[in-house]
Motif scaffolding. Structure first.
Motif, PDB file in Angstrom:
ATOM      1  N   TYR A   1       0.823  -1.209   0.000  1.00 53.09           N
ATOM      2  CA  TYR A   1       0.000   0.000   0.000  1.00 53.09           C
ATOM      3  C   TYR A   1       0.861   1.265   0.000  1.00 53.09           C
ATOM      4  O   TYR A   1       0.371   2.339  -0.321  1.00 53.09           O
ATOM      5  CB  TYR A   1      -0.942   0.010   1.205  1.00 53.09           C
ATOM      6  CG  TYR A   1      -2.224  -0.745   0.979  1.00 53.09           C
ATOM      7  CD1 TYR A   1      -3.419  -0.084   0.739  1.00 53.09           C
ATOM      8  CD2 TYR A   1      -2.251  -2.133   0.982  1.00 53.09           C
ATOM      9  CE1 TYR A   1      -4.604  -0.764   0.535  1.00 53.09           C
ATOM     10  CE2 TYR A   1      -3.424  -2.837   0.773  1.00 53.09           C
ATOM     11  CZ  TYR A   1      -4.594  -2.140   0.551  1.00 53.09           C
ATOM     12  OH  TYR A   1      -5.772  -2.827   0.334  1.00 53.09           O
TER      13      TYR A   1
ATOM     14  N   TYR B   1       3.029   0.157  -7.635  1.00 54.02           N
ATOM     15  CA  TYR B   1       2.000  -0.855  -7.846  1.00 54.02           C
ATOM     16  C   TYR B   1       0.633  -0.255  -8.171  1.00 54.02           C
ATOM     17  O   TYR B   1      -0.292  -0.996  -8.516  1.00 54.02           O
ATOM     18  CB  TYR B   1       1.864  -1.743  -6.602  1.00 54.02           C
ATOM     19  CG  TYR B   1       3.133  -2.466  -6.227  1.00 54.02           C
ATOM     20  CD1 TYR B   1       3.872  -3.160  -7.179  1.00 54.02           C
ATOM     21  CD2 TYR B   1       3.597  -2.452  -4.912  1.00 54.02           C
ATOM     22  CE1 TYR B   1       5.041  -3.825  -6.832  1.00 54.02           C
ATOM     23  CE2 TYR B   1       4.756  -3.116  -4.562  1.00 54.02           C
ATOM     24  CZ  TYR B   1       5.476  -3.791  -5.514  1.00 54.02           C
ATOM     25  OH  TYR B   1       6.630  -4.436  -5.171  1.00 54.02           O
ATOM     26  N   TRP B   2       0.503   1.052  -8.072  1.00 47.58           N
ATOM     27  CA  TRP B   2      -0.814   1.683  -8.147  1.00 47.58           C
ATOM     28  C   TRP B   2      -0.941   2.526  -9.405  1.00 47.58           C
ATOM     29  O   TRP B   2      -0.040   3.292  -9.751  1.00 47.58           O
ATOM     30  CB  TRP B   2      -1.049   2.560  -6.917  1.00 47.58           C
ATOM     31  CG  TRP B   2      -1.049   1.747  -5.654  1.00 47.58           C
ATOM     32  CD1 TRP B   2       0.032   1.328  -4.943  1.00 47.58           C
ATOM     33  CD2 TRP B   2      -2.193   1.220  -4.976  1.00 47.58           C
ATOM     34  NE1 TRP B   2      -0.360   0.576  -3.856  1.00 47.58           N
ATOM     35  CE2 TRP B   2      -1.723   0.496  -3.852  1.00 47.58           C
ATOM     36  CE3 TRP B   2      -3.556   1.302  -5.206  1.00 47.58           C
ATOM     37  CZ2 TRP B   2      -2.580  -0.144  -2.980  1.00 47.58           C
ATOM     38  CZ3 TRP B   2      -4.417   0.677  -4.317  1.00 47.58           C
ATOM     39  CH2 TRP B   2      -3.922  -0.042  -3.228  1.00 47.58           C
ATOM     40  N   CYS B   3      -2.095   2.389 -10.064  1.00 43.92           N
ATOM     41  CA  CYS B   3      -2.392   3.292 -11.168  1.00 43.92           C
ATOM     42  C   CYS B   3      -2.643   4.694 -10.605  1.00 43.92           C
ATOM     43  O   CYS B   3      -2.809   4.867  -9.391  1.00 43.92           O
ATOM     44  CB  CYS B   3      -3.607   2.800 -11.959  1.00 43.92           C
ATOM     45  SG  CYS B   3      -5.163   2.854 -11.043  1.00 43.92           S
TER      46      CYS B   3
ATOM     47  N   ALA C   1      -3.904   5.398  -6.859  1.00 46.74           N
ATOM     48  CA  ALA C   1      -3.024   6.052  -5.895  1.00 46.74           C
ATOM     49  C   ALA C   1      -3.711   7.249  -5.245  1.00 46.74           C
ATOM     50  O   ALA C   1      -3.571   7.495  -4.045  1.00 46.74           O
ATOM     51  CB  ALA C   1      -1.731   6.481  -6.589  1.00 46.74           C
TER      52      ALA C   1
ATOM     53  N   ARG D   1      -6.211   5.876  -2.780  1.00 48.67           N
ATOM     54  CA  ARG D   1      -5.518   5.338  -1.604  1.00 48.67           C
ATOM     55  C   ARG D   1      -5.060   6.462  -0.681  1.00 48.67           C
ATOM     56  O   ARG D   1      -5.221   6.373   0.551  1.00 48.67           O
ATOM     57  CB  ARG D   1      -4.316   4.504  -2.062  1.00 48.67           C
ATOM     58  CG  ARG D   1      -3.453   3.975  -0.927  1.00 48.67           C
ATOM     59  CD  ARG D   1      -2.320   3.116  -1.463  1.00 48.67           C
ATOM     60  NE  ARG D   1      -1.484   3.830  -2.412  1.00 48.67           N
ATOM     61  CZ  ARG D   1      -0.499   4.649  -2.072  1.00 48.67           C
ATOM     62  NH1 ARG D   1      -0.232   4.868  -0.797  1.00 48.67           N
ATOM     63  NH2 ARG D   1       0.234   5.253  -2.990  1.00 48.67           N
TER      64      ARG D   1
ATOM     65  N   GLU E   1      -7.283  -1.960  -5.661  1.00 48.81           N
ATOM     66  CA  GLU E   1      -6.469  -2.824  -4.800  1.00 48.81           C
ATOM     67  C   GLU E   1      -6.135  -4.139  -5.493  1.00 48.81           C
ATOM     68  O   GLU E   1      -5.019  -4.663  -5.354  1.00 48.81           O
ATOM     69  CB  GLU E   1      -7.220  -3.073  -3.493  1.00 48.81           C
ATOM     70  CG  GLU E   1      -7.382  -1.836  -2.629  1.00 48.81           C
ATOM     71  CD  GLU E   1      -8.382  -2.020  -1.507  1.00 48.81           C
ATOM     72  OE1 GLU E   1      -7.997  -1.867  -0.334  1.00 48.81           O
ATOM     73  OE2 GLU E   1      -9.560  -2.313  -1.796  1.00 48.81           O
TER      74      GLU E   1
ATOM     75  N   ALA F   1      -3.363  -3.501  -7.977  1.00 48.72           N
ATOM     76  CA  ALA F   1      -2.088  -3.268  -7.293  1.00 48.72           C
ATOM     77  C   ALA F   1      -1.479  -4.597  -6.848  1.00 48.72           C
ATOM     78  O   ALA F   1      -0.259  -4.814  -6.966  1.00 48.72           O
ATOM     79  CB  ALA F   1      -2.293  -2.331  -6.102  1.00 48.72           C
TER      80      ALA F   1
ATOM     81  N   ARG G   1       0.141  -6.354  -9.803  1.00 48.83           N
ATOM     82  CA  ARG G   1       1.453  -5.820 -10.158  1.00 48.83           C
ATOM     83  C   ARG G   1       2.507  -6.279  -9.156  1.00 48.83           C
ATOM     84  O   ARG G   1       3.651  -6.584  -9.521  1.00 48.83           O
ATOM     85  CB  ARG G   1       1.390  -4.288 -10.219  1.00 48.83           C
ATOM     86  CG  ARG G   1       0.517  -3.755 -11.341  1.00 48.83           C
ATOM     87  CD  ARG G   1       0.584  -2.221 -11.434  1.00 48.83           C
ATOM     88  NE  ARG G   1      -0.345  -1.723 -12.434  1.00 48.83           N
ATOM     89  CZ  ARG G   1      -1.567  -1.285 -12.173  1.00 48.83           C
ATOM     90  NH1 ARG G   1      -2.010  -1.266 -10.922  1.00 48.83           N
ATOM     91  NH2 ARG G   1      -2.363  -0.862 -13.140  1.00 48.83           N
ATOM     92  N   TRP G   2       2.131  -6.301  -7.893  1.00 50.79           N
ATOM     93  CA  TRP G   2       3.060  -6.770  -6.860  1.00 50.79           C
ATOM     94  C   TRP G   2       3.416  -8.231  -7.072  1.00 50.79           C
ATOM     95  O   TRP G   2       4.594  -8.609  -7.024  1.00 50.79           O
ATOM     96  CB  TRP G   2       2.423  -6.571  -5.484  1.00 50.79           C
ATOM     97  CG  TRP G   2       3.175  -7.229  -4.357  1.00 50.79           C
ATOM     98  CD1 TRP G   2       4.252  -6.728  -3.690  1.00 50.79           C
ATOM     99  CD2 TRP G   2       2.879  -8.499  -3.764  1.00 50.79           C
ATOM    100  NE1 TRP G   2       4.649  -7.612  -2.706  1.00 50.79           N
ATOM    101  CE2 TRP G   2       3.836  -8.698  -2.732  1.00 50.79           C
ATOM    102  CE3 TRP G   2       1.917  -9.477  -3.990  1.00 50.79           C
ATOM    103  CZ2 TRP G   2       3.842  -9.853  -1.949  1.00 50.79           C
ATOM    104  CZ3 TRP G   2       1.919 -10.627  -3.212  1.00 50.79           C
ATOM    105  CH2 TRP G   2       2.875 -10.807  -2.196  1.00 50.79           C
TER     106      TRP G   2
END
Length: 865
Positions: free
Chosen positions: A344, A349-351, A355, A358, A403, A406, A409-410
């Protein structure tokens, strides 16, 4: 307890805006300050309504069939526990089957609302502020029955015209910060209860007297009674979505209804929290299973004998390339690995929109996870609809699309894959995974293959291909609790919905149903993602193989995902470019060739570019440009320039104790303060939530040419090249490092950041979603004797910080002014800091050559004791 009489005194202040008899149901006036607006709904009728709603419900709660009568109530077992009946088959609709399904729908809904303890949860807005309060939903379903039956010509007039005006239109969650204002005095629960009773009696009368039900009948979408079955299914949608809102409601306001079905028996029977171990608490592996190429035809036949929403009809043939999908939906245990690994916090990892969501919500783990230990322990409970339980690590995780992606991607990074190689499933791929016995082809050939047509909730766990659907249980179940489909994949249907890569879209042949014209079409906008498969709470049409539902990607639902890997073009339908011709037609828009020519579109990053330009101008006023930072004139506020540098120098002036020579610039923007700090500290760490700001700071550190635009007039601007002041040397630049980060996660990130002699946070505090969370992290990153410098204008705005998170700027319940600086002093002293400095520091931000923002920030210094 008897239900209180639904009467109220008239209020002269509201009489002008509400109809007779409803004089105090009015929009709240702007003059009240002592309580939040929604609280005006509490304590009316001398507290009688609140007292009636305390504890288990009695006979007088039920406006229709009562589960207290045990098996006499459709869908109740011998102990009175409620579950869903099968969806009616409309090729032989009878008065008896229609009444039973109606009573089951009505009783399920009232069972859910028996879970509120007192009147407060009916009116308290949800934490995110993106929905109406639950009093609206308590009456909305009944209202829709009336309005749709009237549109179809089955009902001649209103049951209560006023109620049907205020309870008709719900809310489609827009972006995550599009707060819905609930500044309305709603009816009391007792009044809506009376309204529900009237509606129930009206609907029963229609069912018992309508001539179409004299003999078994075939009800098609052209029949007036289609509106009745439409209303059943609408009620069931809100049964599920309201249950999600219940999971978001403070536990102190909840009680487990006596007639609610039990949780799945896999709920851990121990109370001690544990950090999960693969193979012990959740499946040891979640392998990717190869799926060969296939073809799928989407869409529900128009002659299928159950109700369907308009978006289900039509047909699309899809070629599905070979792909691989995880055997299980991702479990809480697997997702814990992502959370524990800093998923997080790591921007990569976030578009972009994920993001922003978040950061706005200050998310550090899934919403329904409840911390169950000291900060940093990574121990959690799980919030179910009415309870908190020891975390079942083998249940599927509840999360939103952001989420899910993300995590993908992780996991790709962990598996050594390209960051975009893993994704979530598509609608077409989902149907490939369904077992042939209950998939689309089988159901078209034999409606009984669509299991919800024959199986009640109590039956679903015992079918040849069992599933957690139709309220078999009141919770999720382990991902390996039921056998897999023929493809080897578990929970293809039920347990939790699956997020897809598809936008919600119309199938070829789509037609709006005239009774509910705005059910689907407004959401063919490229902003809604489809969900498939249903959840434990999905009943009726929601549990059908033909169901096609959707939510915005930040939306909370009983929804999870499985990981998918494909090697060819993704077989999905996207509308988030130009809206395609079919969607345009569905939305009532002209064909593109007939449409008026559109104005030239601004670049997609226009807003972020404008903000970046503004900050580069503020941080580097020595930049080379054909125009000056301020238009020369008498009295020009030149003293407002160089604000980032002045803030940094003030920290140095306050002489923080020298422990390790490090400084931290929180919310560093494009680096102006950081570079000034580097003239006085051995190492400077700057972080900002904005990736574009951090990239610009890194370019400035490398002395790369950074151009920005200086607005002059309207659409005119000059081009400037950002330039450091003459005192910043290459040696100073080498002392800096920049990264993206979340100020609200400062405490969680302290172990990675280390400690500092000096900390700066300039004009950041009142732009955070959780300012106290930021302050909580300061003790962990500040050395003893170190100094924290906070600069803020205390410009609290709901678009950045929810009102209940403001430090001040409002009147308290006692009528006294609450000042931010006083609260800040208390909070900082509680965290071990001494107040050592205060001043008013101006700054100037250019909007264009003749318009500037002049801001005066309060700058306060705090020494760590």
């Amino acid at each position: 307890r008897a239900a209180p009489a639904a009467q109220r005194p008239l209020s002269s202040s509201a009489a002008a805006v509400a109809p007779p008899g409803r004089a105090d149901i009015a929009v709240r006036g702007a003059g009240a300050h002592l309580r939040e607006a929604w609280q005006e709904n509490l304590g009316r009728e001398d507290g009688a309504v609140d007292a009636w709603l305390r504890g288990p419900r009695g006979d007088d709660w039920w406006t229709g069939a009562s589960p207290m009568d045990g098996a006499k109530c459709p869908g109740a077992d011998g102990a009175g526990k409620m579950r869903s009946l099968p969806i009616p088959v409309l090729t032989g609709a009878t008065r008896k089957s229609t009444r039973e399904y109606f009573d089951n729908s009505w009783a399920l809904f009232e069972t859910l609302f028996a879970g509120f303890d007192g009147e407060e949860p009916f009116y308290r807005p949800p934490q995110h502020g993106l929905r109406h309060p639950q009093i609206f939903y308590y009456g909305h379903g009944a209202c829709l029955y009336v309005n749709k039956l009237r549109v179809a010509g089955v009902l001649d007039g209103p049951v209560d015209a006023y109620m049907e005006s205020i309870l008709e239109v719900g809310v489609d969650e827009m972006i995550w910060d599009d707060m819905v204002k609930n500044d309305m005095v709603w009816p009391t629960v007792a009044e809506v209860h009376v309204y529900r009773q009237k509606c129930y009696d009206t609907i029963v009368n229609i069912i018992e007297t309508h001539p179409a039900l004299d003999d078994p009948s075939t009800i098609t979408d052209a029949h007036p009674l289609w509106s009745l079955y439409m209303s059943f299914e609408h009620d069931r949608i809100h049964l599920e979505t309201s249950s999600v809102l219940y999971r978001e409601t403070d536990l102190r306001l909840m009680q487990v209804p006596a007639h609610w079905p039990p949780l799945h028996p896999s709920v851990p029977d121990h109370t001690n929290p544990v950090r999960p171990t693969a193979g012990e608490h959740y499946p040891a592996a979640n392998p990717m299973i190869d799926v060969p190429a296939n073809k799928v035809t989407l869409g529900k036949p128009t002659d299928f004998p159950t109700f369907g929403w308009d978006n289900e009809y039509g047909s699309r043939n899809m070629d599905v390339p070979a792909f691989a999908a995880s055997q299980f939906k991702v479990t809480n245990g697997e997702f814990w690995e992502f959370v524990n690994d800093g998923g997080y916090r790591d921007q990569k990892y976030w578009c972009a929109n994920g993001a922003k969501w978040r950061a706005h919500r200050n998310m550090k783990w899934p919403f329904f996870w409840v911390p169950d230990g000291p900060q940093g322990s990574m121990l959690f409970k799980l919030r179910t609809v009415f309870e908190e339980v020891t975390m079942p690590w083998d249940w599927p995780v509840d999360c939103n699309y952001f989420e899910a992606r993300a995590f993908c991607r992780w996991r790709a990074a962990k598996d050594g894959k390209d960051s975009e190689e893993y994704r979530v499933i598509t609608e077409a791929e989902h149907h490939v995974l369904r077992d042939p016995s209950y998939g689309l082809p089988a159901s078209r050939a034999d409606p009984a293959a669509d299991r919800v047509t024959v199986a009640a909730g109590a039956d679903f766990p015992h079918l040849p291909h069992p599933a957690n659907l139709n309220m078999a249980y009141a919770s999720h179940s382990p991902v390996d609790a039921f056998p897999p489909s023929a493809s080897g994949h578990h929970d293809v249907a039920g347990n939790v919905w699956e997020w897809t890569e598809d936008n919600f879209n119309p199938l070829p042949g789509f037609e709006v149903h005239p009774v509910y014209e705005d059910f689907s079409a407004p959401c063919f906008d490229g902003a809604h993602n489809m969900i498939v498969g249903g959840s434990f709470m999905s009943t009726g049409d929601l549990a059908s193989v033909f169901a096609r539902f959707h939510f915005r990607p930040h939306f909370l639902q009983h929804s999870g995902f499985r990981v998918v890997q494909g090697t060819e073009e993704v077989p999905c339908t996207r509308l988030d470019g130009p809206v395609n011709a079919m969607a345009r037609a569905a939305c009532g828009l002209p064909e593109e060739e007939d449409a008026a020519p559109a104005a030239p579109a601004a670049p997609a990053n226009y807003e972020s570019r404008a903000l970046l330009d503004m900050y580069l101008g503020m941080h580097f006023p020595a930049s080379k440009s054909s125009v000056d930072p301020l238009l020369a004139h008498e009295g020009a506020p030149l003293h407002g320039l160089h604000f980032p540098q002045r803030v940094a120098r003030r920290l140095v002036d306050l002489q923080p104790a020298a422990t390790n020579g490090r400084a931290l610039d929180v919310g560093c923007a494009v680096g102006g303060s950081s570079f000034e700090l580097a003239r006085h500290f051995d190492e400077v760490v700057g972080f900002d939530y904005s990736a574009s700001f951090v990239a610009a700071a890194q370019q400035m550190q490398a002395r790369d040419p950074v151009e920005f635009r200086v607005p002059t007039e309207a659409e005119l601007y000059a081009t400037a090249v950002a330039r450091h002041g003459p005192d910043v040397t290459d040696a100073h630049l080498a002392r800096c490092r920049f990264h993206t980060g979340d100020a609200c996660a400062l405490a969680a990130d302290a172990g990675d950041l280390g400690t500092f002699d000096g900390v700066v946070a300039a004009n950041l505090l009142c732009r955070l979603p959780n300012p106290v969370g930021f302050l909580d992290g300061l003790p962990a990153v500040t050395n003893r004797g170190g100094v924290v410098l906070l600069a803020t204008p205390f410009s609290w705005l709901g678009e950045h910080t929810a009102r209940d998170q403001w430090l001040g700027g409002y009147r308290g319940e006692d009528g006294a002014d609450v000042r931010s600086k006083d609260v800040l002093k208390t909070l900082m002293e509680e965290r071990g800091f001494e107040h050592i400095h205060e001043e008013q520091m101006p700054l100037v931000i250019r909007e264009h050559q003749r318009k500037y923002q002049y801001i005066v920030s309060e700058v306060s210094g705090w020494r760590k004791l």
